[in-house]
Design a protein around this motif. Structure first.
Motif, mmCIF file in Angstrom:
data_model
loop_
_atom_site.group_PDB
_atom_site.id
_atom_site.type_symbol
_atom_site.label_atom_id
_atom_site.label_comp_id
_atom_site.label_asym_id
_atom_site.label_seq_id
_atom_site.Cartn_x
_atom_site.Cartn_y
_atom_site.Cartn_z
ATOM 1 N N GLY A 43 0.790 -1.236 0.152
ATOM 2 C CA GLY A 43 0.132 -0.025 0.031
ATOM 3 C C GLY A 43 0.890 1.135 -0.046
ATOM 4 O O GLY A 43 0.634 2.140 -0.661
ATOM 5 N N THR A 44 2.035 1.315 1.044
ATOM 6 C CA THR A 44 2.728 2.375 0.823
ATOM 7 C C THR A 44 3.458 2.452 -0.621
ATOM 8 O O THR A 44 3.680 3.677 -1.005
ATOM 9 N N ILE A 45 3.848 1.479 -1.027
ATOM 10 C CA ILE A 45 4.572 1.559 -2.420
ATOM 11 C C ILE A 45 3.681 2.211 -3.384
ATOM 12 O O ILE A 45 3.817 3.105 -4.238
ATOM 13 N N ARG A 46 2.249 1.900 -3.403
ATOM 14 C CA ARG A 46 1.518 2.426 -4.397
ATOM 15 C C ARG A 46 0.947 4.000 -4.049
ATOM 16 O O ARG A 46 0.885 4.413 -5.006
ATOM 17 N N SER A 47 0.980 3.957 -2.665
ATOM 18 C CA SER A 47 0.737 5.462 -2.456
ATOM 19 C C SER A 47 2.033 6.401 -2.782
ATOM 20 O O SER A 47 1.675 7.517 -3.229
ATOM 21 N N ARG A 48 3.306 5.795 -2.666
ATOM 22 C CA ARG A 48 4.227 6.651 -3.042
ATOM 23 C C ARG A 48 4.378 6.853 -4.545
ATOM 24 O O ARG A 48 4.597 8.021 -4.966
ATOM 25 N N LEU A 49 3.824 5.756 -5.303
ATOM 26 C CA LEU A 49 3.839 6.007 -6.796
ATOM 27 C C LEU A 49 2.948 6.915 -7.246
ATOM 28 O O LEU A 49 3.296 7.764 -8.210
ATOM 29 N N PHE A 50 1.849 7.027 -6.524
ATOM 30 C CA PHE A 50 0.671 7.712 -6.850
ATOM 31 C C PHE A 50 1.185 9.336 -6.820
ATOM 32 O O PHE A 50 0.978 10.164 -7.641
ATOM 33 N N TYR A 51 1.671 9.567 -5.605
ATOM 34 C CA TYR A 51 2.253 10.975 -5.444
ATOM 35 C C TYR A 51 3.308 11.519 -6.088
ATOM 36 O O TYR A 51 3.424 12.656 -6.776
ATOM 37 N N ALA A 52 4.275 10.391 -6.439
ATOM 38 C CA ALA A 52 5.377 10.711 -7.446
ATOM 39 C C ALA A 52 4.969 11.212 -8.744
ATOM 40 O O ALA A 52 5.236 11.972 -9.401
ATOM 41 N N HIS A 53 3.890 10.282 -9.273
ATOM 42 C CA HIS A 53 3.572 10.411 -10.635
ATOM 43 C C HIS A 53 2.650 11.764 -10.830
ATOM 44 O O HIS A 53 2.764 12.641 -11.739
#
Lengths: 121, 214
Positions: free
Chosen positions: B192-202
């Protein structure tokens, strides 16, 4: 996934084409083998300690070394100031001695000599 | 403008092995690790040959500097070599060495930020002269080549604007094609943390690369 996000991913994927020059990985392996052989050489052991110390000092950086030295010096001064001195400089915690007259508990009278009585008369 | 051409190109993922390929590769790694632990240096060399291109990509996209990448990669393999006797095989060698590489790179970036002498000027221009990159969009067209250079510059700037943690997941997922579950094992955080970091990074990257996605 939104269209914009998909496009961003496609753009970022272009970075996959960033590769080092040809032959880089052969040189890399050679460099690694040299380094490993150097570390493993037995006669290098005593120098290794010195080398590691030098490398450690370099990795720490001069700024941090100055701060660390300052803190160490301050700590040393604190220890010197707070170190207990000799017995004469120690505060006297003993109870003060109070001299008091000893109450008379009926000391036996000293017998007088007969000559003394004669002289009186 | 460029993105349509980029999307139409066949981009081969750097890391997308099939399940069976993954398994046989993991078996081969286990065997090499066993031999290296027994003192066979050639076995460790084979692991260096196999993993240095992938780790190079990860470290380079995190640091954006070729010299730093080379030094760091040498340190990573040296550390892995020293720590190999303690490797028990509870995770794959690939996850283990990637975790070493990621931790060392993140620590290096923290130190580099504290160094006053380092500035954005030290970031490499990267693929500006990379033929493969230029070929994507017809190098014969000088206008297009300048667009590629501009895009490359912007891509690097946008990546450097991300926090180290965000850049790590973008590098591993978007550039290297590592699945969420594997990144989660490497970084020891939840999927979940990985997905959230990816979302904000994008989202952040969209802001920096707006002109290329219109």
């Amino acid at each position: 996934m939104s269209n914009e996000e998909e496009q961003i991913q496609k753009l970022i994927r272009l970075k996959r084409y960033e590769v080092p020059r040809e032959g880089y990985f052969d040189d890399f392996l050679e460099e690694f083998q040299k380094r490993r052989d150097g570390d493993a050489r037995p006669e290098a052991a005593p120098l290794g300690v010195l080398g590691k110390s030098i490398a450690w000092f370099r990795s720490v950086g001069s700024g941090r070394l100055v701060v660390a030295s300052g803190l160490a010096y301050a700590a040393l001064i604190m220890v010197v100031l707070m170190w207990p001195k000799g017995p004469e400089s120690r505060p006297d915690n003993r109870e003060p001695v109070i001299f008091q007259p000893i109450p008379d508990q009926g000391t036996p009278p000293v017998p007088r000599k007969p000559e003394d009585q004669q002289e009186k008369f | 403008m460029l993105v349509s051409e980029a999307s139409s190109s066949a981009i081969v993922p750097v890391f997308m092995p099939t399940d069976s390929a993954k398994e046989s590769s993991a078996d081969a790694d286990r065997e090499l690790v066993r031999r290296a632990q027994a003192g066979e240096m050639a076995a460790f060399d084979a692991l260096v040959v196999k993993f240095s291109p992938r780790l190079y990509g990860m470290v380079y996209h995190m640091t954006s500097n070729r010299e730093d990448t080379n030094d760091l990669l040498q340190d990573i393999f040296a550390k892995a070599y020293r720590s190999l006797p303690r490797f028990r095989g509870t995770s794959s060698f690939y996850t283990w060495i990637y975790a070493i590489a990621t931790n060392m790179t993140l620590n290096f970036l923290k130190k580099r930020k504290r160094r006053a002498a380092w500035s954005l000027d030290d970031i490499d221009t990267g693929i500006q002269n990379d033929e493969a990159m230029i070929d994507i969009g017809h190098a014969a067209n000088p206008r297009h080549q300048s667009d590629v250079n501009e895009l490359q510059k912007k891509l690097n700037e946008a990546m450097q604007a991300l926090s180290d943690d965000h850049r790590a997941v973008v590098t591993m997922f978007d550039i290297q094609g590592i699945p969420h579950a594997e990144i989660s094992k490497i970084l020891k955080v939840s999927e979940g943390t990985i997905r959230s970091r990816l979302f904000y990074a994008h989202q952040q990257l969209q802001g920096h690369l707006e002109e290329f996605i219109r």
